[in-house]
Design an enzyme around this catalytic site. Structure first.
Site, PDB file in Angstrom:
ATOM      1  N   LYS A 104      36.769  -6.697 -59.952  1.00 45.11           N
ATOM      2  CA  LYS A 104      36.251  -5.390 -60.665  1.00 45.11           C
ATOM      3  C   LYS A 104      36.363  -3.872 -60.132  1.00 45.11           C
ATOM      4  CE  LYS A 104      33.861  -4.017 -56.661  1.00 45.11           C
ATOM      5  NZ  LYS A 104      33.697  -3.314 -55.655  1.00 45.11           N
ATOM      6  N   LYS A 125      39.538   5.357 -51.931  1.00 43.79           N
ATOM      7  CA  LYS A 125      39.552   3.304 -52.080  1.00 43.79           C
ATOM      8  C   LYS A 125      39.801   2.887 -53.148  1.00 43.79           C
ATOM      9  CE  LYS A 125      38.700  -0.348 -50.757  1.00 43.79           C
ATOM     10  NZ  LYS A 125      39.536  -1.364 -49.700  1.00 43.79           N
TER      11      LYS A 125
HETATM   12  P1  NAD Z   1      30.463 -10.246 -50.482  1.00 47.53           P
HETATM   13  O1  NAD Z   1      29.435 -10.794 -51.816  1.00 47.53           O
HETATM   14  O2  NAD Z   1      30.892 -10.934 -49.125  1.00 47.53           O
HETATM   15  O3  NAD Z   1      28.935  -9.599 -49.436  1.00 47.53           O
HETATM   16  C1  NAD Z   1      28.522  -9.393 -50.320  1.00 47.53           C
HETATM   17  C2  NAD Z   1      26.770  -9.257 -49.791  1.00 47.53           C
HETATM   18  O4  NAD Z   1      25.657  -8.495 -50.305  1.00 47.53           O
HETATM   19  C3  NAD Z   1      26.577 -11.067 -49.768  1.00 47.53           C
HETATM   20  O5  NAD Z   1      25.549 -11.026 -48.636  1.00 47.53           O
HETATM   21  C4  NAD Z   1      24.823 -10.557 -50.684  1.00 47.53           C
HETATM   22  O6  NAD Z   1      24.114 -11.781 -50.807  1.00 47.53           O
HETATM   23  C5  NAD Z   1      24.471  -9.340 -50.634  1.00 47.53           C
HETATM   24  N1  NAD Z   1      23.883  -8.813 -52.452  1.00 47.53           N
HETATM   25  C6  NAD Z   1      24.185  -8.555 -52.980  1.00 47.53           C
HETATM   26  N2  NAD Z   1      23.328  -8.504 -54.445  1.00 47.53           N
HETATM   27  C7  NAD Z   1      21.966  -7.456 -53.327  1.00 47.53           C
HETATM   28  C8  NAD Z   1      20.917  -7.076 -53.828  1.00 47.53           C
HETATM   29  N3  NAD Z   1      20.280  -6.504 -54.978  1.00 47.53           N
HETATM   30  N4  NAD Z   1      20.255  -6.941 -52.297  1.00 47.53           N
HETATM   31  C9  NAD Z   1      20.512  -7.214 -51.287  1.00 47.53           C
HETATM   32  N5  NAD Z   1      21.540  -7.275 -50.713  1.00 47.53           N
HETATM   33  C10 NAD Z   1      22.431  -8.165 -52.080  1.00 47.53           C
HETATM   34  O7  NAD Z   1      30.965  -8.846 -50.686  1.00 47.53           O
HETATM   35  P2  NAD Z   1      32.028  -8.561 -49.233  1.00 47.53           P
HETATM   36  O8  NAD Z   1      33.243  -8.744 -49.168  1.00 47.53           O
HETATM   37  O9  NAD Z   1      30.954  -8.568 -47.452  1.00 47.53           O
HETATM   38  O10 NAD Z   1      32.132  -7.170 -50.005  1.00 47.53           O
HETATM   39  C11 NAD Z   1      31.607  -5.166 -49.873  1.00 47.53           C
HETATM   40  C12 NAD Z   1      31.888  -4.413 -50.419  1.00 47.53           C
HETATM   41  O11 NAD Z   1      32.968  -4.260 -49.347  1.00 47.53           O
HETATM   42  C13 NAD Z   1      32.267  -4.727 -52.191  1.00 47.53           C
HETATM   43  O12 NAD Z   1      31.951  -3.273 -52.448  1.00 47.53           O
HETATM   44  C14 NAD Z   1      33.970  -4.856 -51.543  1.00 47.53           C
HETATM   45  O13 NAD Z   1      34.928  -4.808 -53.204  1.00 47.53           O
HETATM   46  C15 NAD Z   1      34.204  -4.231 -50.607  1.00 47.53           C
HETATM   47  N6  NAD Z   1      35.086  -4.476 -49.718  1.00 47.53           N
HETATM   48  C16 NAD Z   1      35.618  -4.976 -49.880  1.00 47.53           C
HETATM   49  C17 NAD Z   1      36.526  -5.714 -48.465  1.00 47.53           C
HETATM   50  C18 NAD Z   1      36.679  -7.761 -48.203  1.00 47.53           C
HETATM   51  O14 NAD Z   1      38.281  -8.005 -48.023  1.00 47.53           O
HETATM   52  N7  NAD Z   1      35.330  -8.514 -48.726  1.00 47.53           N
HETATM   53  C19 NAD Z   1      37.691  -4.896 -48.215  1.00 47.53           C
HETATM   54  C20 NAD Z   1      36.761  -3.750 -47.920  1.00 47.53           C
HETATM   55  C21 NAD Z   1      36.220  -3.171 -49.049  1.00 47.53           C
END
Ligand code: NAD
Length: 302
Positions: free
Chosen positions: A241, A172
């Site tokens: 990140k 990834k």
């Molecule tokens: P986001 O910030 O929208 O969501 C993360 C969620 O985790 C939030 O709802 C936040 O409140 C919650 N959170 C944070 N700390 C927490 C804790 N200690 N306990 C419980 N909940 C907690 O992020 P995202 O865009 O959904 O991305 C999530 C992961 O997926 C990341 O690692 C990102 O790199 C990866 N990713 C994102 C995308 C994208 O297009 N957004 C695509 C592929 C992968």
């Protein structure tokens, strides 16, 4: 199969909704209480902490921003690991590195708790549609047990085991690293070519018909060129990140990464200029702001 789901953000929110729509019994947790409102309406049970989301569950998925958040959820107070029963599987779908999962595994192995890394590609749109590409690292028999759940979240043809523990995280990170490099290189090329007077649509068409063509130029860049949309569903803070983790990995395996380090710095410059919440394609704006010429197709060119 009873599930737990922790992290209901841009990705985890719609992924969890798909599991509920497929009929799974899901306990959900997020530090933002309101993130679960829609899931509760769809039948999810609210858990007051990660441990509650794991108690009595066969598998628990985490979809969290960074390795630091994964560590807090698994090993912090009220942590998930202590609540998982023998035979349960923790599936980390965050874009992360093996460090935390390795530590969890060292503690979990003796208790019969299984660990998979299963990060995803496909953006928030793929999460909503249930068509994500999923890269799974871990023992084959555990991957097979988790497969029905993963097949709900992703395109079953593109749910692939890519190796042992940690291989999913690595694949990834390499995909994102190459995609971000495509973005920077493509932006530079389009800015130089149009700056020298070639029409943007003509230049793009010529590049697409050449050996320099890419999926990025064909498909992904269009959200900027057509709509001025820099994709805020994936925050620049998370892109930075990922780039930091990828460059760290290069250092760890002693592979020079001059280009990757440069791409990371371009992204960090954009983060400074436009903020953590700006979209993953905001670095295009660095060139647009410098040249004073937005890269936009005219209606005929689009
Ligand atoms: P986001 O910030 O929208 O969501 C993360 C969620 O985790 C939030 O709802 C936040 O409140 C919650 N959170 C944070 N700390 C927490 C804790 N200690 N306990 C419980 N909940 C907690 O992020 P995202 O865009 O959904 O991305 C999530 C992961 O997926 C990341 O690692 C990102 O790199 C990866 N990713 C994102 C995308 C994208 O297009 N957004 C695509 C592929 C992968």
């Amino acid at each position: 199969m009873k599930l737990g789901f922790i992290g209901l953000g841009h990705m985890g929110g719609p992924m969890c909704r798909n599991l509920l729509a497929a009929g799974y019994d899901v306990a959900v947790y997020d530090v933002r209480r309101d993130a679960a409102a829609e899931h509760e309406r769809l039948g999810a049970t609210w858990a007051a902490c990660p441990a509650e989301a794991g108690a009595g569950r066969d598998a628990v998925i985490t979809m969290l921003p960074t390795p630091r958040h994964v560590e807090a959820v698994l090993l912090g107070p009220g942590g998930l690991l202590d609540a998982l029963a023998p035979g349960a599987v923790w599936i980390d779908m965050s874009t992360s590195v093996p460090e935390v999962a390795d530590r969890v595994r060292a503690l979990a192995d003796g208790r019969g708790v299984h660990v998979l890394d299963a990060p995803v590609s496909g953006m928030a749109a793929g999460a909503r549609a249930g068509t994500l590409q999923i890269f799974v690292g871990g023992d084959p028999e555990v991957v097979e047990r988790a497969r029905p759940v993963l097949d709900v979240l992703g395109d079953p043809e593109r749910v692939m085991r890519v190796g042992g523990h940690g291989a999913g995280y690595t694949v990834k990170l390499m995909i994102n690293l190459l995609w971000f490099a495509h973005l920077v290189a493509t932006t530079e090329v389009l800015s130089i070519g149009t700056g020298a007077g070639v029409d943007l649509a003509v230049l793009r068409d010529a590049l697409l018909a050449s050996p320099a063509a890419s999926n990025f130029l064909d498909r992904d860049v269009l959200s900027v060129l057509r709509d001025g949309d820099y994709d805020e569903s994936f925050a620049l803070a998370l892109a930075c990140k990922d780039l930091g983790l990828a460059v760290d990995l290069a250092r760890e395996v002693k592979v020079p990464a001059e280009l990757s380090a440069l791409v990371e710095q371009v992204y960090r410059r954009a983060q400074r200029a436009y903020g953590d919440l700006a979209g993953e394609m905001a670095p295009v704006k660095l060139w647009e702001d410098l040249t004073g010429a937005p890269l936009r197709l005219t209606p005929q060119g689009a």
